[in-house]
Design a protein around this motif. Structure first.
Motif, PDB file in Angstrom:
ATOM      1  N   VAL A 105      52.010 -21.212   5.564  1.00  0.00           N
ATOM      2  CA  VAL A 105      52.937 -21.594   6.906  1.00  0.00           C
ATOM      3  C   VAL A 105      52.191 -21.164   8.209  1.00  0.00           C
ATOM      4  N   ALA A 109      56.823 -24.980  11.858  1.00  0.00           N
ATOM      5  CA  ALA A 109      57.287 -25.716  10.646  1.00  0.00           C
ATOM      6  C   ALA A 109      58.810 -25.904  11.065  1.00  0.00           C
ATOM      7  N   LEU A 114      59.744 -27.643   7.526  1.00  0.00           N
ATOM      8  CA  LEU A 114      60.241 -26.451   6.999  1.00  0.00           C
ATOM      9  C   LEU A 114      61.153 -26.545   5.650  1.00  0.00           C
ATOM     10  N   ARG A 123      56.820 -18.655   0.118  1.00  0.00           N
ATOM     11  CA  ARG A 123      55.966 -18.979   1.553  1.00  0.00           C
ATOM     12  C   ARG A 123      55.466 -17.735   2.127  1.00  0.00           C
ATOM     13  N   ALA A 125      53.390 -16.641   5.808  1.00  0.00           N
ATOM     14  CA  ALA A 125      53.635 -17.371   7.069  1.00  0.00           C
ATOM     15  C   ALA A 125      52.543 -16.565   7.865  1.00  0.00           C
ATOM     16  N   ALA A 129      53.871 -18.331  13.208  1.00  0.00           N
ATOM     17  CA  ALA A 129      54.787 -19.296  12.880  1.00  0.00           C
ATOM     18  C   ALA A 129      56.141 -19.291  13.537  1.00  0.00           C
ATOM     19  N   LYS A 130      56.694 -20.555  13.914  1.00  0.00           N
ATOM     20  CA  LYS A 130      58.031 -20.733  14.228  1.00  0.00           C
ATOM     21  C   LYS A 130      58.460 -21.601  13.246  1.00  0.00           C
ATOM     22  N   LEU A 131      59.883 -21.488  12.787  1.00  0.00           N
ATOM     23  CA  LEU A 131      60.317 -22.115  11.897  1.00  0.00           C
ATOM     24  C   LEU A 131      61.909 -22.606  12.312  1.00  0.00           C
ATOM     25  N   MET A 168      64.833 -21.923  16.681  1.00  0.00           N
ATOM     26  CA  MET A 168      63.759 -21.413  15.847  1.00  0.00           C
ATOM     27  C   MET A 168      63.822 -20.139  15.654  1.00  0.00           C
ATOM     28  N   ALA A 174      61.773 -14.509  10.361  1.00  0.00           N
ATOM     29  CA  ALA A 174      61.835 -15.115   8.837  1.00  0.00           C
ATOM     30  C   ALA A 174      61.753 -14.288   7.606  1.00  0.00           C
TER      31      ALA A 174
END
Length: 260
Positions: A105, A109, A114, A123, A125, A129-131, A168, A174
């Motif tokens: 990722v 995402a 996502l 996953r 990252a 990354a921003k989920l 996010m 995450a």
């Protein structure tokens, strides 16, 4: 095979699939979903491929979401069909592949991005990354499995908050939530994913496929995960890999698995 929206490259036992729509931040449209289905299917059926890595092109996004322009004017029936078809073709399809799939990722995402990452077996990252699942800010909910897989991965309360706020989280949050397994720099994202993939590829692919099936069974309605585990455990005893693995252990040498 030639694709319009993705790249699929094989090196040794690893197949890397890249969503290649950088000008659209790799947003998922119908054609991309179809192409991803084909690429994953081909890789899964190739005995030489032991691990699949999926990532996004460019530095900004893994997948920034679904292509909203394709369904903004859909009615109730069309919306339901969109979700059902997408889950069947791609998201559930990936989750149930016997070949392990790692989501690398990079960047955003969001939404369907996502959801695709969560359909993968785990996953990794990048630190930029921003989920998130921002669908409620558009008057809709996640439709590609997001309301189901996110609570499984991070717990009901955190999933409720993330979905309801349309917010996010960054890569480190995450990681703390258990949504991703590792965080690294963007420059090292693919190399770390490949390092993990190489470790996986040394083991029995037939046993890994059985493990994936058994683990997934715990999350399927009407399935008893323990029963599936017992069945798959027993099935392993009839494989060439089991004979090779146990023989190699007793002979104190490295096993040479064939995936049969």
């Amino acid at each position: 095979m030639n694709y319009n929206n993705i790249l699929s490259e094989k090196e040794n036992s690893i197949n890397t699939i890249t969503i290649n729509r950088p000008k659209k931040l790799n947003a998922l449209n119908k054609e991309t979903i179809q192409e991803l289905h084909k690429a994953f299917k081909i890789a899964n059926e190739d005995d030489a491929i032991k691990v699949i890595i999926v990532t996004g092109s460019g530095e900004k996004a893994f997948i920034a979401g679904a292509d909203i322009s394709e369904f903004a004017d859909f009615n109730v029936e069309e919306g339901s069909n969109l979700a059902a078809k997408g889950q069947e073709l791609l998201f559930n399809f990936i989750e149930n592949l016997s070949t392990p799939v790692i989501a690398a990722v990079n960047g955003f995402a969001l939404g369907g991005g996502l959801e695709l990452a969560m359909a993968c077996h785990f996953r990794v990252a990048s630190d930029n990354a921003k989920l998130g699942l921002p669908e409620v800010s558009l008057g809709v909910i996640p439709g590609y499995g997001g309301t189901q897989r996110l609570p499984q991965l991070i717990g009901k309360g955190r999933a409720m908050e993330l979905i309801m706020t349309a917010g996010m989280i960054d890569a480190n949050q995450a990681l703390a939530y258990g949504l991703v397994n590792h965080v690294t720099t963007q420059e090292e994202l693919i190399s770390l994913s490949e390092k993990i993939a190489t470790k996986i590829s040394r083991n029995s692919s037939v046993a890994i496929g059985a493990a994936i099936k058994s683990i997934n069974a715990n999350f399927k309605e009407g399935a008893n995960g323990f029963d599936v585990e017992i069945q798959e455990f027993g099935n392993c005893f009839g494989t060439e890999d089991f004979k090779e693995g146990t023989t190699a252990f007793l002979e104190k040498r490295k096993a040479n698995f064939t995936g049969k």
